[in-house]
Design an enzyme around this catalytic site. Structure first.
Site, PDB file in Angstrom:
ATOM      1  N   PHE A   1      -2.223  16.249   4.096  1.00 58.09           N
ATOM      2  CA  PHE A   1      -2.538  15.617   2.819  1.00 58.09           C
ATOM      3  C   PHE A   1      -1.299  15.664   1.931  1.00 58.09           C
ATOM      4  O   PHE A   1      -0.801  16.731   1.601  1.00 58.09           O
ATOM      5  CB  PHE A   1      -3.722  16.300   2.135  1.00 58.09           C
ATOM      6  CG  PHE A   1      -4.246  15.479   1.001  1.00 58.09           C
ATOM      7  CD1 PHE A   1      -5.129  14.433   1.221  1.00 58.09           C
ATOM      8  CD2 PHE A   1      -3.825  15.731  -0.306  1.00 58.09           C
ATOM      9  CE1 PHE A   1      -5.572  13.646   0.168  1.00 58.09           C
ATOM     10  CE2 PHE A   1      -4.274  14.936  -1.363  1.00 58.09           C
ATOM     11  CZ  PHE A   1      -5.155  13.899  -1.119  1.00 58.09           C
ATOM     12  N   VAL A   2      -0.820  14.497   1.551  1.00 62.68           N
ATOM     13  CA  VAL A   2       0.413  14.432   0.770  1.00 62.68           C
ATOM     14  C   VAL A   2       0.155  13.895  -0.638  1.00 62.68           C
ATOM     15  O   VAL A   2      -0.831  13.183  -0.879  1.00 62.68           O
ATOM     16  CB  VAL A   2       1.483  13.555   1.473  1.00 62.68           C
ATOM     17  CG1 VAL A   2       1.929  14.190   2.764  1.00 62.68           C
ATOM     18  CG2 VAL A   2       0.978  12.140   1.717  1.00 62.68           C
TER      19      VAL A   2
ATOM     20  N   ASP B   1      -2.138  10.792  -5.218  1.00 62.69           N
ATOM     21  CA  ASP B   1      -2.681  11.856  -6.052  1.00 62.69           C
ATOM     22  C   ASP B   1      -3.560  12.828  -5.295  1.00 62.69           C
ATOM     23  O   ASP B   1      -4.040  12.539  -4.199  1.00 62.69           O
ATOM     24  CB  ASP B   1      -3.532  11.247  -7.168  1.00 62.69           C
ATOM     25  CG  ASP B   1      -4.874  10.726  -6.631  1.00 62.69           C
ATOM     26  OD1 ASP B   1      -4.864   9.928  -5.681  1.00 62.69           O
ATOM     27  OD2 ASP B   1      -5.926  11.147  -7.159  1.00 62.69           O
TER      28      ASP B   1
ATOM     29  N   GLU C   1       0.827  -1.210   0.000  1.00 63.95           N
ATOM     30  CA  GLU C   1       0.000   0.000   0.000  1.00 63.95           C
ATOM     31  C   GLU C   1       0.857   1.254   0.000  1.00 63.95           C
ATOM     32  O   GLU C   1       1.988   1.249   0.495  1.00 63.95           O
ATOM     33  CB  GLU C   1      -0.907   0.007   1.245  1.00 63.95           C
ATOM     34  CG  GLU C   1      -2.370  -0.276   0.936  1.00 63.95           C
ATOM     35  CD  GLU C   1      -3.093   0.862   0.221  1.00 63.95           C
ATOM     36  OE1 GLU C   1      -2.484   1.562  -0.607  1.00 63.95           O
ATOM     37  OE2 GLU C   1      -4.280   1.049   0.498  1.00 63.95           O
TER      38      GLU C   1
ATOM     39  N   ARG D   1       0.720  12.040  -9.255  1.00 61.72           N
ATOM     40  CA  ARG D   1       1.190  10.667  -9.039  1.00 61.72           C
ATOM     41  C   ARG D   1       2.619  10.491  -9.555  1.00 61.72           C
ATOM     42  O   ARG D   1       3.386   9.693  -9.024  1.00 61.72           O
ATOM     43  CB  ARG D   1       0.290   9.662  -9.760  1.00 61.72           C
ATOM     44  CG  ARG D   1      -1.096   9.488  -9.145  1.00 61.72           C
ATOM     45  CD  ARG D   1      -1.739   8.209  -9.675  1.00 61.72           C
ATOM     46  NE  ARG D   1      -3.186   8.213  -9.559  1.00 61.72           N
ATOM     47  CZ  ARG D   1      -3.850   7.854  -8.446  1.00 61.72           C
ATOM     48  NH1 ARG D   1      -3.200   7.471  -7.378  1.00 61.72           N
ATOM     49  NH2 ARG D   1      -5.166   7.883  -8.423  1.00 61.72           N
TER      50      ARG D   1
ATOM     51  N   LYS E   1      -0.087   7.490   8.558  1.00 59.90           N
ATOM     52  CA  LYS E   1      -0.495   8.700   9.270  1.00 59.90           C
ATOM     53  C   LYS E   1      -0.898   8.349  10.697  1.00 59.90           C
ATOM     54  O   LYS E   1      -1.248   7.196  10.979  1.00 59.90           O
ATOM     55  CB  LYS E   1      -1.669   9.353   8.540  1.00 59.90           C
ATOM     56  CG  LYS E   1      -1.280  10.036   7.237  1.00 59.90           C
ATOM     57  CD  LYS E   1      -2.444  10.867   6.746  1.00 59.90           C
ATOM     58  CE  LYS E   1      -2.203  11.397   5.358  1.00 59.90           C
ATOM     59  NZ  LYS E   1      -3.368  12.156   4.878  1.00 59.90           N
TER      60      LYS E   1
ATOM     61  N   ASP F   1      -4.226   5.747   6.249  1.00 59.85           N
ATOM     62  CA  ASP F   1      -4.742   6.926   6.929  1.00 59.85           C
ATOM     63  C   ASP F   1      -5.657   6.458   8.057  1.00 59.85           C
ATOM     64  O   ASP F   1      -5.212   6.250   9.185  1.00 59.85           O
ATOM     65  CB  ASP F   1      -5.465   7.817   5.910  1.00 59.85           C
ATOM     66  CG  ASP F   1      -5.958   9.119   6.518  1.00 59.85           C
ATOM     67  OD1 ASP F   1      -5.644   9.383   7.686  1.00 59.85           O
ATOM     68  OD2 ASP F   1      -6.656   9.873   5.813  1.00 59.85           O
TER      69      ASP F   1
HETATM   70  P1  IMP Z   1      -7.883   4.712   4.680  1.00 63.71           P
HETATM   71  O1  IMP Z   1      -6.652   4.182   5.367  1.00 63.71           O
HETATM   72  O2  IMP Z   1      -8.993   3.714   4.594  1.00 63.71           O
HETATM   73  O3  IMP Z   1      -8.328   6.023   5.276  1.00 63.71           O
HETATM   74  O4  IMP Z   1      -7.572   5.040   3.165  1.00 63.71           O
HETATM   75  C1  IMP Z   1      -6.300   5.123   2.706  1.00 63.71           C
HETATM   76  C2  IMP Z   1      -6.362   5.520   1.246  1.00 63.71           C
HETATM   77  O5  IMP Z   1      -6.779   6.900   1.128  1.00 63.71           O
HETATM   78  C3  IMP Z   1      -4.980   5.432   0.647  1.00 63.71           C
HETATM   79  O6  IMP Z   1      -4.760   4.205   0.032  1.00 63.71           O
HETATM   80  C4  IMP Z   1      -4.965   6.589  -0.332  1.00 63.71           C
HETATM   81  O7  IMP Z   1      -5.442   6.168  -1.592  1.00 63.71           O
HETATM   82  C5  IMP Z   1      -5.925   7.604   0.258  1.00 63.71           C
HETATM   83  N1  IMP Z   1      -5.183   8.636   1.030  1.00 63.71           N
HETATM   84  C6  IMP Z   1      -5.092   8.739   2.375  1.00 63.71           C
HETATM   85  N2  IMP Z   1      -4.339   9.791   2.737  1.00 63.71           N
HETATM   86  C7  IMP Z   1      -3.903  10.358   1.580  1.00 63.71           C
HETATM   87  C8  IMP Z   1      -3.061  11.488   1.292  1.00 63.71           C
HETATM   88  O8  IMP Z   1      -2.520  12.204   2.174  1.00 63.71           O
HETATM   89  N3  IMP Z   1      -2.851  11.771  -0.020  1.00 63.71           N
HETATM   90  C9  IMP Z   1      -3.418  11.036  -1.024  1.00 63.71           C
HETATM   91  N4  IMP Z   1      -4.195   9.961  -0.803  1.00 63.71           N
HETATM   92  C10 IMP Z   1      -4.454   9.633   0.485  1.00 63.71           C
HETATM   93 MG    MG Z   2      -4.508   3.650  -1.953  1.00 64.09          MG
END
Ligand code: IMP
Ligand code: MG
Length: 183
Positions: free
Chosen positions: A156-157, A163, A103, A169, A135, A107
């Site tokens: 947000f990165v 992206d 991955e 990307r 994160k 987040d």
């Molecule tokens: P989560 O862990 O279910 O919240 O989702 C993670 C997904 O959200 C990642 O695989 C990314 O595609 C997207 N994502 C989370 N944080 C960022 C960020 O800072 N920049 C860009 N995409 C992010």
């Molecule tokens: Mg992803």
């Protein structure tokens, strides 16, 4: 594209390409040892993980087939809800495979914990996670992430596969997106 080329759209470079590649070598060394003689399958989560997968898989000392999954998580706003829909399923059968999910970033961790459960229910011998970035919120849910590249602040990165509206990307480095770009 390097960060200097989009310097007005970012506020800070968090991780440079050189730091990323050095880290991938380090993690690949561990994974090569941990999975030696095992039936390893790398599973990349589209599209964010494409760069990590390309560089990480080539750093391994063992052969590792790869497969891809595309998911979308629905919810109010930009945060993922944990309700995951499969947009492209795996081609491979996971039965008795040792799966390593590759991955870009964790987040909330909701997507990943859903994937872990889903893959286990398909009869995988083991399921582990390698996330290049993590994160702070990821700590709140119990998501088993065995290999982590970098712990980063809650910003947000973009870059290195990540992206904003499908942009950035192809940036080589990981950088914090300037607020004026998305507001
Ligand atoms: P989560 O862990 O279910 O919240 O989702 C993670 C997904 O959200 C990642 O695989 C990314 O595609 C997207 N994502 C989370 N944080 C960022 C960020 O800072 N920049 C860009 N995409 C992010
Ligand atoms: Mg992803």
């Amino acid at each position: 594209m390097r960060a200097a080329e989009v310097s007005s759209e970012i506020t800070q470079v968090l991780v440079t390409e050189e730091q990323i590649l050095a880290k991938l070598e380090e993690v690949a060394e561990r994974v090569s040892a941990d999975y030696e003689g095992k039936n390893l399958l790398l599973v990349g989560v589209l599209k964010g993980a494409i760069m990590v997968m390309a560089d990480f898989s080539r750093s391994l000392r063992i052969t590792a087939p790869m497969d891809w999954m595309a998911v979308s998580s629905y919810g109010a706003g930009t945060k993922s809800s944990g309700v995951v829909q499969i947009r492209k399923d795996l081609d491979e059968d996971l039965h008795d495979r040792h799966v390593l999910i590759v991955e870009d970033i964790i987040d909330s961790g909701l997507t990943l914990s859903w994937l872990l459960e889903n893959f286990e229910s398909r009869g995988a011998a083991s399921v582990e996670v390698f996330a290049l970035l993590r994160k702070p919120d990821a700590a709140k849910v119990e998501v088993r992430c065995k290999y982590v590249g970098f712990d980063i602040p809650n910003e947000f990165v973009v870059g290195y596969g990540l992206d904003y509206a499908e942009k950035y990307r192809n940036l080589r480095d990981v950088a914090v997106l300037a607020p004026h770009v998305y507001s």
